[in-house]
Design an enzyme around this catalytic site. Structure first.
Site, PDB file in Angstrom:
ATOM      1  CB  ILE A 164      -0.267   2.023   4.869  1.00 26.36           C
ATOM      2  CG1 ILE A 164      -1.770   1.786   4.985  1.00 26.36           C
ATOM      3  CG2 ILE A 164       0.065   3.505   4.908  1.00 26.36           C
ATOM      4  CD1 ILE A 164      -2.360   2.179   6.324  1.00 26.36           C
ATOM      5  CD  GLN A 214     -15.012   2.830  -3.880  1.00 25.94           C
ATOM      6  OE1 GLN A 214     -15.867   2.426  -4.658  1.00 25.94           O
ATOM      7  NE2 GLN A 214     -14.793   4.111  -3.650  1.00 25.94           N
ATOM      8  CG  HIS A 217      -8.996   4.849  -4.272  1.00 26.34           C
ATOM      9  ND1 HIS A 217     -10.254   4.757  -3.714  1.00 26.34           N
ATOM     10  CD2 HIS A 217      -8.418   3.645  -4.051  1.00 26.34           C
ATOM     11  CE1 HIS A 217     -10.419   3.560  -3.181  1.00 26.34           C
ATOM     12  NE2 HIS A 217      -9.317   2.849  -3.385  1.00 26.34           N
TER      13      HIS A 217
END
Length: 114
Positions: free
Chosen positions: A32, A94, A100
């Site tokens: 996003i 992070q 991820h």
């Protein structure tokens, strides 16, 4: 009880996401807050906090994540190249304590990455 991360909430469909790939072990969706024209986050469905939390029995999921990167690159037509990033820990950037990968593409990248 530990609160769910935002990624676990996406896996559980509590938060909507623009999903580009999913299989039994992982989920990939558009970031996003993209840092490139194409910015995909790839997460294991198993809750692994970070790279240091990986254990011997996680070897298979790590291989599956890398194969998923290949599939995602094919799906998105990333034939001109892409950057694969894994940030481990706060000092590395992070923000979510769930392992991820960032798949970044759609523009040239410099080196060193900064």
């Amino acid at each position: 009880m530990t609160a769910k991360t935002v990624f676990q909430r996406i896996i559980d469909r509590e938060i909507p996401a623009d999903i580009v790939y999913e299989d039994a072990d992982c989920l990939a969706f558009r970031d996003i807050n993209p840092q490139a024209p194409i910015h995909i986050l790839l997460i294991p469905k198993k809750g692994i906090a970070d790279f240091e939390a990986i254990r011997e029995d996680d070897e298979a999921i790590l291989g599956k994540l890398l194969m998923a990167v290949r599939r995602i690159a094919e799906i998105l037509g990333l034939d001109k190249g892409f950057r694969l990033v894994l940030n481990n820990g706060r000092d590395a950037g992070q923000e979510v304590p769930h392992l991820h990968f960032h798949i970044l593409a759609g523009r040239p990248f410099g080196w060193p990455p900064g």
